[in-house]
Motif scaffolding. Structure first.
Motif, PDB file in Angstrom:
ATOM      1  N   HIS A   1       0.829  -1.210   0.000  1.00 29.62           N
ATOM      2  CA  HIS A   1       0.000   0.000   0.000  1.00 29.62           C
ATOM      3  C   HIS A   1       0.862   1.259   0.000  1.00 29.62           C
ATOM      4  N   LEU A   2       1.923   1.238   0.774  1.00 30.22           N
ATOM      5  CA  LEU A   2       2.762   2.423   0.877  1.00 30.22           C
ATOM      6  C   LEU A   2       3.510   2.693  -0.430  1.00 30.22           C
ATOM      7  N   ASN A   3       3.971   1.646  -1.079  1.00 32.00           N
ATOM      8  CA  ASN A   3       4.611   1.832  -2.394  1.00 32.00           C
ATOM      9  C   ASN A   3       3.644   2.467  -3.389  1.00 32.00           C
ATOM     10  N   LEU A   4       2.409   1.987  -3.400  1.00 24.87           N
ATOM     11  CA  LEU A   4       1.397   2.543  -4.292  1.00 24.87           C
ATOM     12  C   LEU A   4       1.088   3.994  -3.931  1.00 24.87           C
ATOM     13  N   THR A   5       0.961   4.266  -2.643  1.00 27.69           N
ATOM     14  CA  THR A   5       0.661   5.631  -2.194  1.00 27.69           C
ATOM     15  C   THR A   5       1.777   6.594  -2.573  1.00 27.69           C
ATOM     16  N   LEU A   6       3.024   6.163  -2.404  1.00 23.12           N
ATOM     17  CA  LEU A   6       4.157   7.021  -2.749  1.00 23.12           C
ATOM     18  C   LEU A   6       4.218   7.282  -4.249  1.00 23.12           C
ATOM     19  N   ALA A   7       3.905   6.272  -5.051  1.00 16.81           N
ATOM     20  CA  ALA A   7       3.905   6.459  -6.507  1.00 16.81           C
ATOM     21  C   ALA A   7       2.834   7.470  -6.919  1.00 16.81           C
ATOM     22  N   GLN A   8       1.655   7.366  -6.330  1.00 15.16           N
ATOM     23  CA  GLN A   8       0.584   8.313  -6.640  1.00 15.16           C
ATOM     24  C   GLN A   8       0.948   9.719  -6.166  1.00 15.16           C
ATOM     25  N   ALA A   9       1.560   9.812  -4.980  1.00 19.04           N
ATOM     26  CA  ALA A   9       1.964  11.118  -4.452  1.00 19.04           C
ATOM     27  C   ALA A   9       3.040  11.749  -5.315  1.00 19.04           C
ATOM     28  N   ASP A  10       3.911  10.923  -5.866  1.00 22.95           N
ATOM     29  CA  ASP A  10       4.964  11.444  -6.729  1.00 22.95           C
ATOM     30  C   ASP A  10       4.381  12.053  -8.001  1.00 22.95           C
TER      31      ASP A  10
END
Length: 712
Positions: free
Chosen positions: A292-301
């Motif tokens: 989840h955190l990897n996905l969240t960071l990609a979206q935030a980027d």
């Protein structure tokens, strides 16, 4: 007179030529041709006839038709001949002939009679050898009957579907039983008329679904569906599809084999739940948090937004566990998990890492200045009393906060920084929050220095092993030993394993360190055996990072082969959290080790909040009761009950049970009375250096089973 003479002579020559031409045609024909007199004498048989039946021309002239017709069909042939004696017509017939060497051949063809003045003078038969064809037909018939029997006896549902209109043309018994329908209710219907609504994207007859499309291309295909069964009951099925093609390769029909996988899907869902969710709180575990955190960071980027990571640890949770018991602690953890879930949006993530550690991921943070208020409100909510089992329990928490992208660019870095900030919050009095800052790296640098020293410790021979004896309670014999790593730092002196082992985990040194421990311990155990001492079981702790290495099984096997230690004397200890991070993969690796004869043990059992009933799926030999439970078994009824339950359940699953951390006579007597199999601890012996352990063996303790602490 002369004119008529020449005329007759020419006619005779022409007739002879014609007869010769026809005779040549008959003689060289591929069919079997025969001419038979009314009495059955064979007047003529062509070359194909003679070669097929194995007779020479001279032998044929002496034969009767009765000599070549098989007795089984003699009556049939005679009846056919008699029916033609009075009429000028041709009859089709099939017969069995006998060859000269006794073989039976099957022929089919036509038979008619020639008449002169109304009387039959001969019969002519033209036949074709169909022996091979009949054999093929019989084989196909037997194959069809066999296939039909097999299909009807299968436990899977089988259906045959015409690719032109999706209509069912054949089904087996199981197919009808599972649908609760009769054959006439199914045959002729499209396969989608009996398929669950969730499959409706393929419902149009002129629209091939991927499964049928693949089969229509003469390829094997497999897919999972949900089918509607009798009484509207739904189930998961795995449908395997194979094409039926004609001689040109064109697909005419497809065969569907439907296997009920409902139980398997349920088990997969349970494993999925166990693999990605914490079994106690239902929150995402570490693995799912990372995803989840990897996905969240990609979206935030992509959206250039800020993500906040809050690392929360309950204050003095161990005291609650020790005083009120682990079951009570579990209830508190579930209550805390509920409050954390209620404090965030549905788009945010709350996960439990292990023990009393939680992580909250807040995405799309517009104003980082609002985080202090959020953190303070969260702490106030956590500080409210938890009403558990009719009593109020108070608990606070410490929170460390890190921001993406300011405090880290990847998941591990962010979690590490938030964790660092949380420990600072603990040091500042607990029940508070702390943002990560660069100043915190001062302590990190100190840890880095220790890490650097650890990297060279193995090369400088600063690391060594101690061995703690393991005793069998029923006999008082030493039956095993646990290898424990120690570090003598040239400047710091002895460094606690509780300090440098976690550091090795974080620094990525645990894999080479674990390999060194395993190789050194196995070599020492073999050396003791070669010195004539009784062979003892060697227990070696395995870290999570070691266990996850793709070559871990190969490494263990390599160490065993190089050191010469029999695999049956090696026992690998793993914690519950290690094996449960990826249950399906863990089962595969553990099974691979088990078939090699290696023993397996669950270390610190009971601290991971996992179900023993689930762990029965793993090929373990031994359960090691955590020291935290053993410590207070004589003073805490809760800990005593837990230990008793573990011993009973372990024995019910045919697992050995060993208690670690036994330090008093009272603890020893408690375990002996409950029929605990084994123990280790300071009451019997502290971990011993190699020389001291050798002295213990020399004194004959392990050999003779003489133990001053034996309970009788």
């Amino acid at each position: 007179m002369g004119f008529w003479f020449f005329k007759i002579k020419k006619y005779t020559r022409d007739l002879q030529k014609s007869e010769s031409r026809y005779r040549d045609l008959f003689e060289n024909a591929s069919d079997l041709i025969q001419s038979v007199a009314p009495d059955g004498t064979i007047l003529y048989a062509n070359r194909a006839w003679r070669e097929t039946l194995g007779y020479s021309e001279e032998e044929t002239s002496k034969l009767s038709v009765m000599d070549i017709i098989h007795p089984d069909c003699l009556d049939h042939c005679m009846a056919t001949f008699e029916s033609l004696l009075s009429v000028e017509k041709t009859a089709r017939m099939e017969a069995n002939f006998q060859t000269k060497d006794g073989r039976t051949i099957t022929v089919e063809g036509s038979v008619n009679f020639s008449f002169e003045n109304g009387r039959p003078v001969s019969s002519r038969g033209i036949f074709r050898d169909i022996t091979a064809r009949r054999a093929t037909e019989e084989a196909l018939k037997r194959s069809y009957e066999f296939s039909k029997t097999v299909i009807d006896s299968m436990n899977d549902a089988v259906s045959i579907i015409d690719v032109s209109d999706y209509r069912l043309v054949g089904v087996n018994r199981v197919f009808l039983e599972e649908l609760g329908m009769k054959a006439e209710e199914v045959i002729g219907k499209t396969c989608y008329e009996i398929t669950h609504d969730r499959d409706t994207p393929c419902a149009l007859p002129d629209h091939f679904c991927p499964l049928m499309d693949t089969a229509a291309k003469a390829q094997y295909a497999s897919v999972e569906h949900i089918h509607r069964g009798a009484g509207g009951r739904t189930k998961y099925v795995e449908v395997s599809t194979s094409p039926i093609v004609d001689e040109t390769g064109r697909v005419l029909q497809v065969v569907h084999v439907s296997r009920d996988i409902t139980d398997r899907k349920r088990a997969e869902n349970e494993i999925q739940q166990l693999a990605y969710y914490d079994t106690l709180t239902g929150l995402p575990n570490r693995t799912l948090l990372h995803d989840h955190l990897n996905l969240t960071l990609a979206q935030a980027d992509r959206s250039k937004e800020v993500v906040a990571i809050l690392f929360l640890d309950l204050d003095r949770f161990k005291d609650i566990n020790d005083t009120l018991g682990h079951p009570f602690g579990d209830k508190l953890l579930k209550s805390v998990a509920g409050r954390l879930r209620d404090a965030v949006r549905k788009s945010d993530t709350v996960a439990r890492l292990a023990g009393d550690e939680f992580v909250m991921v807040l995405s799309g943070v517009k104003d980082a200045e609002g985080l202090p208020g959020f953190a303070q409100n969260l702490l106030q909510e956590l500080a409210l009393p938890h009403k558990l089992e009719g009593r109020e329990v108070y608990s606070t928490g410490s929170i460390g906060i890190a921001f993406y992208p300011m405090d880290g660019k990847n998941v591990d870095h962010l979690l590490k920084n938030a964790d660092t900030a949380m420990y600072v919050a603990k040091e500042r009095g607990r029940n508070t929050y702390q943002f990560f800052s660069e100043e915190m790296n001062i302590r990190a640098m100190e840890r880095l220095k220790l890490e650097t020293d650890l990297r060279g410790a193995m090369k400088r021979d600063e690391l060594f092993l101690h061995y703690q004896p393991q005793m069998e309670l029923s006999t008082g014999k030493v039956i095993g030993m646990e290898a424990l790593v120690r570090w003598r730092h040239p400047e710091r002196g002895f460094v606690s394993s509780g300090t440098f082992v976690p550091l090795a985990e974080e620094a990525g040194l645990i894999v080479p360190l674990g390999e060194w421990i395993l190789r050194t311990a196995c070599a020492q155990a073999k050396a003791w055996q070669e010195q004539g001492f009784p062979p003892l079981r060697l227990a070696v702790n395995i870290s999570g990072l070691q266990f996850k290495q793709p070559n871990f099984v190969d490494l263990v096997e390599e160490v065993i082969m190089e050191t010469g230690l029999d695999a049956g004397f090696l026992e690998l200890e793993l914690t519950e959290s290690i094996i449960m991070e990826n249950a399906a993969e863990s089962i595969e690796v553990l099974t691979d080790l088990k078939v090699r004869g290696i023993h397996l043990s669950i270390d610190d059992f009971g601290t991971g909040y996992y179900s023993l009933s689930y762990l029965k799926n793993f090929p373990f030999d031994r359960i090691k009761i955590a020291q935290s439970f053993v410590r207070d078994i004589t003073t805490s009824s809760d800990d005593a009950a837990i230990v008793e339950a573990i011993i009973v359940m372990g024995k019910s699953l045919d697992l050995k049970v060993i208690a670690e951390g036994v330090e008093t006579r009272e603890q020893l007597e408690f375990l002996f009375a409950r029929d605990c199999n084994e123990m280790q601890g300071f009451y019997f012996s502290k971990p011993l250096a190699r020389e001291d352990f050798t002295r213990l063996l020399q004194e004959g303790l392990a050999r003779e089973g003489v133990c001053p602490f034996r309970v009788s």
